[in-house]
Design a protein around this motif. Structure first.
Motif, PDB file in Angstrom:
ATOM      1  N   SER A  20      -5.188  23.327 -26.605  1.00  0.00           N
ATOM      2  CA  SER A  20      -6.547  22.852 -26.880  1.00  0.00           C
ATOM      3  C   SER A  20      -7.611  23.872 -26.474  1.00  0.00           C
ATOM      4  CB  SER A  20      -6.803  21.513 -26.190  1.00  0.00           C
ATOM      5  OG  SER A  20      -6.730  21.667 -24.795  1.00  0.00           O
ATOM      6  N   GLU A  21      -7.187  24.994 -25.911  1.00  0.00           N
ATOM      7  CA  GLU A  21      -8.063  26.146 -25.694  1.00  0.00           C
ATOM      8  C   GLU A  21      -9.308  25.825 -24.872  1.00  0.00           C
ATOM      9  OE1 GLU A  21      -8.767  28.263 -29.360  1.00  0.00           O
ATOM     10  OE2 GLU A  21      -6.632  28.374 -29.851  1.00  0.00           O
ATOM     11  N   GLY A  22      -9.143  24.961 -23.908  1.00  0.00           N
ATOM     12  CA  GLY A  22     -10.267  24.663 -23.015  1.00  0.00           C
ATOM     13  C   GLY A  22     -11.338  23.787 -23.632  1.00  0.00           C
ATOM     14  N   THR A  23     -11.092  23.290 -24.838  1.00  0.00           N
ATOM     15  CA  THR A  23     -12.141  22.503 -25.513  1.00  0.00           C
ATOM     16  C   THR A  23     -12.129  21.030 -25.135  1.00  0.00           C
ATOM     17  OG1 THR A  23     -10.752  22.012 -27.446  1.00  0.00           O
ATOM     18  CG2 THR A  23     -12.068  24.039 -27.537  1.00  0.00           C
ATOM     19  N   LEU A  24     -11.108  20.606 -24.365  1.00  0.00           N
ATOM     20  CA  LEU A  24     -11.038  19.186 -23.975  1.00  0.00           C
ATOM     21  C   LEU A  24     -11.128  18.988 -22.468  1.00  0.00           C
ATOM     22  CD1 LEU A  24      -8.191  17.924 -26.359  1.00  0.00           C
ATOM     23  CD2 LEU A  24     -10.673  17.840 -26.723  1.00  0.00           C
ATOM     24  N   GLY A  25     -11.063  20.079 -21.719  1.00  0.00           N
ATOM     25  CA  GLY A  25     -11.121  19.936 -20.272  1.00  0.00           C
ATOM     26  C   GLY A  25     -10.655  21.211 -19.593  1.00  0.00           C
ATOM     27  N   VAL A  26     -10.792  21.226 -18.280  1.00  0.00           N
ATOM     28  CA  VAL A  26     -10.347  22.376 -17.496  1.00  0.00           C
ATOM     29  C   VAL A  26      -9.057  21.978 -16.787  1.00  0.00           C
ATOM     30  CG1 VAL A  26     -10.950  24.044 -15.695  1.00  0.00           C
ATOM     31  CG2 VAL A  26     -12.759  23.010 -17.100  1.00  0.00           C
ATOM     32  N   LEU A  27      -7.990  22.720 -17.015  1.00  0.00           N
ATOM     33  CA  LEU A  27      -6.717  22.411 -16.373  1.00  0.00           C
ATOM     34  C   LEU A  27      -6.806  22.668 -14.876  1.00  0.00           C
ATOM     35  CD1 LEU A  27      -4.323  24.100 -18.973  1.00  0.00           C
ATOM     36  CD2 LEU A  27      -4.868  21.659 -18.749  1.00  0.00           C
ATOM     37  N   THR A  28      -6.261  21.745 -14.098  1.00  0.00           N
ATOM     38  CA  THR A  28      -6.251  21.946 -12.645  1.00  0.00           C
ATOM     39  C   THR A  28      -4.834  22.058 -12.091  1.00  0.00           C
ATOM     40  OG1 THR A  28      -6.547  19.554 -12.450  1.00  0.00           O
ATOM     41  CG2 THR A  28      -8.508  20.927 -12.176  1.00  0.00           C
ATOM     42  N   SER A  29      -3.836  21.608 -12.853  1.00  0.00           N
ATOM     43  CA  SER A  29      -2.441  21.886 -12.501  1.00  0.00           C
ATOM     44  C   SER A  29      -1.583  21.713 -13.740  1.00  0.00           C
ATOM     45  CB  SER A  29      -1.931  20.962 -11.389  1.00  0.00           C
ATOM     46  OG  SER A  29      -1.605  19.691 -11.902  1.00  0.00           O
ATOM     47  N   VAL A  30      -0.429  22.358 -13.697  1.00  0.00           N
ATOM     48  CA  VAL A  30       0.504  22.291 -14.821  1.00  0.00           C
ATOM     49  C   VAL A  30       1.898  22.062 -14.249  1.00  0.00           C
ATOM     50  CG1 VAL A  30       1.407  23.483 -16.865  1.00  0.00           C
ATOM     51  CG2 VAL A  30      -0.928  23.966 -16.088  1.00  0.00           C
ATOM     52  N   THR A  31       2.599  21.056 -14.781  1.00  0.00           N
ATOM     53  CA  THR A  31       3.992  20.809 -14.399  1.00  0.00           C
ATOM     54  C   THR A  31       4.889  21.385 -15.489  1.00  0.00           C
ATOM     55  OG1 THR A  31       3.388  18.829 -13.177  1.00  0.00           O
ATOM     56  CG2 THR A  31       5.700  19.040 -13.815  1.00  0.00           C
ATOM     57  N   LEU A  32       5.754  22.293 -15.066  1.00  0.00           N
ATOM     58  CA  LEU A  32       6.555  23.074 -16.017  1.00  0.00           C
ATOM     59  C   LEU A  32       8.028  22.771 -15.871  1.00  0.00           C
ATOM     60  CD1 LEU A  32       4.899  26.517 -15.271  1.00  0.00           C
ATOM     61  CD2 LEU A  32       4.608  25.208 -17.389  1.00  0.00           C
ATOM     62  N   GLN A  33       8.720  22.803 -16.986  1.00  0.00           N
ATOM     63  CA  GLN A  33      10.170  22.749 -16.982  1.00  0.00           C
ATOM     64  C   GLN A  33      10.684  24.158 -16.685  1.00  0.00           C
ATOM     65  OE1 GLN A  33      11.535  20.135 -20.074  1.00  0.00           O
ATOM     66  NE2 GLN A  33      13.185  21.554 -20.548  1.00  0.00           N
ATOM     67  N   LEU A  34      11.732  24.241 -15.882  1.00  0.00           N
ATOM     68  CA  LEU A  34      12.319  25.551 -15.544  1.00  0.00           C
ATOM     69  C   LEU A  34      13.732  25.635 -16.113  1.00  0.00           C
ATOM     70  CD1 LEU A  34      11.136  25.604 -11.819  1.00  0.00           C
ATOM     71  CD2 LEU A  34      10.035  26.725 -13.776  1.00  0.00           C
ATOM     72  N   GLN A  35      14.292  26.814 -16.079  1.00  0.00           N
ATOM     73  CA  GLN A  35      15.646  27.052 -16.585  1.00  0.00           C
ATOM     74  C   GLN A  35      16.498  27.668 -15.491  1.00  0.00           C
ATOM     75  OE1 GLN A  35      16.595  26.180 -19.677  1.00  0.00           O
ATOM     76  NE2 GLN A  35      14.530  25.549 -20.298  1.00  0.00           N
ATOM     77  N   GLY A  36      17.789  27.372 -15.516  1.00  0.00           N
ATOM     78  CA  GLY A  36      18.710  28.057 -14.616  1.00  0.00           C
ATOM     79  C   GLY A  36      18.879  29.502 -15.052  1.00  0.00           C
ATOM     80  N   ILE A  37      18.878  30.418 -14.079  1.00  0.00           N
ATOM     81  CA  ILE A  37      19.124  31.830 -14.433  1.00  0.00           C
ATOM     82  C   ILE A  37      20.541  31.916 -14.995  1.00  0.00           C
ATOM     83  CG2 ILE A  37      19.444  34.156 -13.486  1.00  0.00           C
ATOM     84  CD1 ILE A  37      17.213  33.460 -11.471  1.00  0.00           C
ATOM     85  N   PRO A  38      20.696  32.503 -16.200  1.00  0.00           N
ATOM     86  CA  PRO A  38      22.031  32.528 -16.798  1.00  0.00           C
ATOM     87  C   PRO A  38      23.004  33.349 -15.953  1.00  0.00           C
ATOM     88  CG  PRO A  38      20.470  33.820 -18.107  1.00  0.00           C
ATOM     89  CD  PRO A  38      19.670  33.111 -17.068  1.00  0.00           C
ATOM     90  N   GLN A  39      24.254  32.897 -15.964  1.00  0.00           N
ATOM     91  CA  GLN A  39      25.293  33.632 -15.237  1.00  0.00           C
ATOM     92  C   GLN A  39      25.444  35.049 -15.770  1.00  0.00           C
ATOM     93  OE1 GLN A  39      29.155  31.539 -15.178  1.00  0.00           O
ATOM     94  NE2 GLN A  39      27.980  29.684 -15.546  1.00  0.00           N
ATOM     95  N   ALA A  40      25.343  35.175 -17.069  1.00  0.00           N
ATOM     96  CA  ALA A  40      25.542  36.491 -17.690  1.00  0.00           C
ATOM     97  C   ALA A  40      24.556  36.666 -18.832  1.00  0.00           C
ATOM     98  CB  ALA A  40      26.967  36.604 -18.218  1.00  0.00           C
ATOM     99  N   VAL A  41      24.221  37.925 -19.096  1.00  0.00           N
ATOM    100  CA  VAL A  41      23.315  38.274 -20.179  1.00  0.00           C
ATOM    101  C   VAL A  41      23.946  39.439 -20.945  1.00  0.00           C
ATOM    102  CG1 VAL A  41      21.014  39.181 -20.750  1.00  0.00           C
ATOM    103  CG2 VAL A  41      21.275  37.558 -18.857  1.00  0.00           C
ATOM    104  N   SER A  42      23.962  39.358 -22.246  1.00  0.00           N
ATOM    105  CA  SER A  42      24.339  40.533 -23.028  1.00  0.00           C
ATOM    106  C   SER A  42      23.178  40.864 -23.940  1.00  0.00           C
ATOM    107  CB  SER A  42      25.621  40.287 -23.837  1.00  0.00           C
ATOM    108  OG  SER A  42      25.410  39.316 -24.840  1.00  0.00           O
ATOM    109  N   GLY A  43      23.093  42.125 -24.326  1.00  0.00           N
ATOM    110  CA  GLY A  43      21.985  42.517 -25.176  1.00  0.00           C
ATOM    111  C   GLY A  43      22.318  43.769 -25.937  1.00  0.00           C
ATOM    112  N   GLY A  44      21.573  43.975 -27.022  1.00  0.00           N
ATOM    113  CA  GLY A  44      21.838  45.171 -27.798  1.00  0.00           C
ATOM    114  C   GLY A  44      20.884  45.345 -28.950  1.00  0.00           C
ATOM    115  N   VAL A  45      21.158  46.364 -29.752  1.00  0.00           N
ATOM    116  CA  VAL A  45      20.287  46.773 -30.842  1.00  0.00           C
ATOM    117  C   VAL A  45      21.125  46.993 -32.092  1.00  0.00           C
ATOM    118  CG1 VAL A  45      18.560  48.448 -31.592  1.00  0.00           C
ATOM    119  CG2 VAL A  45      18.937  48.069 -29.151  1.00  0.00           C
TER     120      VAL A  45
END
Lengths: 471, 471
Positions: A209-234
């Motif tokens: 809403s880009e600040g057009t409806l109010g000023v945020l004073t706190s945000v409750t966020l969902q978090l994720q478990g750090i993955p056991q493994a990561v692979s990556g490439g190009v």
């Protein structure tokens, strides 16, 4: 400031003067009318001219935000919420003057509930600060727009980034907010349960809403478990179309890819030059997989088969963190590399998002447009979402170049809409894209304005953003 | 019907008469004032008394919905959208009379975009019909409330079901809707791009709005690829707490569990009796994993280790479809099994949702409450979301039992709020839970009412739902 004044762009001089006086008495040196501070709080990262607020106030608590909003509401003076200031479409400008509320002193972690994979933070904490605070919990907050943005700003612009394809955007990852409304009351939009069918989804109404409806004073966020493994490439591809076909197959097969980024040939050329790499100067996909050791290897191997089927080159991948960083170097330095395509130029980043089946056409037509108009403009896309950025490199002292860039952005937006896409996948509307919103959503924009008027009848909350006019 | 009339519960007799006449002329035998048809369109699945609409109309297109709404709007007559009629909190009742709009003739698939994993459907298609239509695409729509509900109804109540832990709820899976507003205009809330930062999230505002903001005329849904492999199984636990601990560890470790359902000891006893099974009569978790062959085996093995660590018994699992169905038989027949605990009784299903760290406490206290008040009420939970259902078995001819059930529901809701949860995870507010909404969300309810008044000033859209009063 009533609607009439908003439409005509008038400033409520008397109200502003009164409010600045009251705030100065109340907040002392945590209010500033200093010119350079005001400039810092109006800078935009586009060619939109800066429009300074009359004062900047630095509250330290929700209670203080409430006080500021109540004072502004009483005198009908605009309130412009301000976080890290990294928004891209003029969101923090003050076209009618007023008070910039800089929430960066409100950067505490209020609580972390590791068992529930959630946390509640103040709006001024940045995403990097949050991840530092989460370091010992085994959890992380995945959303990563390019800048080290504030969580409040990311919420307000419905930000996302490279791994939205796996973890969603701020839309999916905000569980609740507290906000001070235009009436100066603090509300909480939801409880901490993962899901709820209790009433209108005010959380999602505030997200974006880009600040057009109010000023945020706190945000409750969902978090994720750090993955056991990561692979990556190009993986290089002979064409944008071949790369996009590989993306579509990857998503259709349900491979839970964490990142799948498209760089066009021009961007790859820039990266090679900047980072002294020797990748083929053709479109490429950069991928990352999160999971178990066996899982991320299986995912990478399956992708390699898909890439081969789509005419791609060899998929170089690894689970080794240093080697992965090395492989991804081109992606990480893409912005800085792009700037070197035209030294001294300013980079203007714009974004659109289309259904992924239309991504190849939309990117290819955009490249033709860029070539035809002799622009310097590499493309980087969050391909799994159908979202891509064009970084237009221009001489910002040349009005002709600015006009040319504006015309390009207009064509880009029309193209995205033609493919049933949106004029912004993750940057927001602000001032820069306000003229495209009616073309995209028609009668829905009127409904948005009805909501805006009902919740903020005096139009004090970040006026002039989202809607060019409240009619 | 103005706000005043709504508050006093008055019927707009003259308007209703006029509208029924006009509709009858216009729609012929697709309008019914027949008593049994009207009864079918007001039945509720709780102890809330039926409140009949004055007529039921069966439109066959969005254009016809628009016509009906325009006629009702002109005469200020209530409009009650109706799908499969499987909602649980009196959503389809007509407390002030008016016109029930039955959309079940609008059950076409408008388009399937297999490459984009999305489809657009009319609101009257049921989830099972949709999955039949998707049969040859390799895709499916995952959300599975107990009933074979309509997609429109599922959208309106923000439904979910057993696999929301993996795939999300209607909140995450609706990409856009078209709806006829209280003004009689049809709007589209979003384009087909996967993500967008363009303006207020009207899609999410309609999801869960329970027909109070408009009548849905189409829904664009995100689809999922059918997993290559599925594994599933059952694991007994010595206590609800032990089972919940296993759930928390599973989620924290990022195991992408597709279903993780909790049945309490009473429910397991009922299932054994009904389906002639011999499971231990202790709390149990029923799990399902979706992925590759190797992936689902790895996930099941990891869960078995977690279960053992939490004191659980042997985790019996398989990837064989027939054996999996056999293992899951108790879960699939839970509702019918529960009814047999008290033959002749009516089962009243209620739901709450809490942060998963509080699920064990909330379920255990609820069991103590059930025991103390000598109720028959087994518990089944979507444990990965912290959401659980209590099926209260009662003699609906006994006012004392109904009063006792109502008091139990009140205590259950207060308990869920005490644990920072919600009074409904997936059933919605309707009439049945309207009195709990202010306790849950405080000042936010006032903001919801401001939105409602702005978008529906004459309060014709499903009046008397969500808010007991529009003050």
């Amino acid at each position: 400031m009533g609607l009439e004044q908003f439409i005509t762009g008038a400033r409520n001089e008397q109200g502003i003067k009164t409010v600045v006086d009251i705030l100065t008495q109340r907040f002392g040196d945590r209010v500033s009318t200093n010119n350079s501070i005001r400039e810092q709080h109006s800078h935009t990262t586009t060619y939109i001219p800066s429009q300074l607020p009359d004062a900047v106030v630095f509250p330290e608590s929700a209670e203080e935000v409430k006080t500021v909003v109540q004072i502004c509401a009483e005198h009908k003076v605009p309130v412009i919420p301000f976080g890290a200031g990294s928004s891209l479409e003029g969101h923090v400008n003050a076209p009618f003057g007023g008070i910039s509320i800089d929430v960066m002193k409100m950067n505490r972690v209020i609580e972390i509930n590791a068992e529930d994979l959630d946390c509640t933070v103040e709006p001024g904490i940045t995403r990097e600060e949050l991840n530092t605070a989460l370091r010992d919990t085994g959890l992380f907050f995945p959303i990563d727009p390019g800048a080290n943005a504030s969580i409040g700003g990311m919420t307000a612009t419905r930000a996302s980034g490279t791994n939205a394809v796996r973890y969603g955007t701020m839309r999916e990852n905000v569980l609740a907010v507290t906000a001070v409304t235009a009436r100066g009351e603090e509300i909480r939009t939801a409880r901490r349960a993962r899901k709820s069918s209790a009433g209108y989804d005010l959380t999602r109404l505030f997200v974006g809403s880009e600040g057009t409806l109010g000023v945020l004073t706190s945000v409750t966020l969902q978090l994720q478990g750090i993955p056991q493994a990561v692979s990556g490439g190009v993986c290089p591809f002979p064409s944008v179309e071949a790369a996009c076909n590989a993306v579509i197959m990857t998503i259709q097969m349900g491979i839970p890819v964490a990142r799948i980024e498209l760089l066009d040939a021009l961007q790859m050329k820039a990266c090679n030059a900047y980072s002294k790499l020797d990748y083929p100067e053709s479109p490429a996909l950069f991928l990352e997989f999160h999971g178990t050791e066996a899982g991320v290897a299986e995912q990478a191997e399956t992708f390699a088969e898909i890439a081969a089927e789509c005419g791609g080159g060899e998929f170089l991948w690894t689970t080794n963190p240093e080697k992965r960083t090395q492989l991804w170097k081109a992606r990480h330095s893409a912005y800085w590399a792009a700037l070197q395509l035209r030294p001294g130029a300013k980079g203007i980043s714009t974004d659109v998002c289309v259904p992924i089946s239309r991504l190849a056409e939309c990117v290819t037509e955009t490249q033709e447009d860029i070539a035809q108009h002799k622009l310097f403009a590499p493309i980087v896309g969050h391909a799994g979402d159908g979202n891509f950025h064009v970084l237009v490199l221009l001489d910002e002292t040349d009005p002709k170049e600015i006009a040319g860039a504006e015309e390009f952005v207009a064509r880009l937006n029309e193209r995205a809409l033609r493919y049933d896409g949106t004029c912004t996948g993750e940057h927001g509307i602000g001032q820069g894209k306000a003229s495209y919103l009616p073309a995209e959503l028609g009668g829905s924009v009127e409904m948005m304005q009805q909501i805006k008027r009902a919740l903020d009848p005096n139009n004090i909350m970040n006026p002039g953003k989202l809607f060019p006019f409240i009619g």
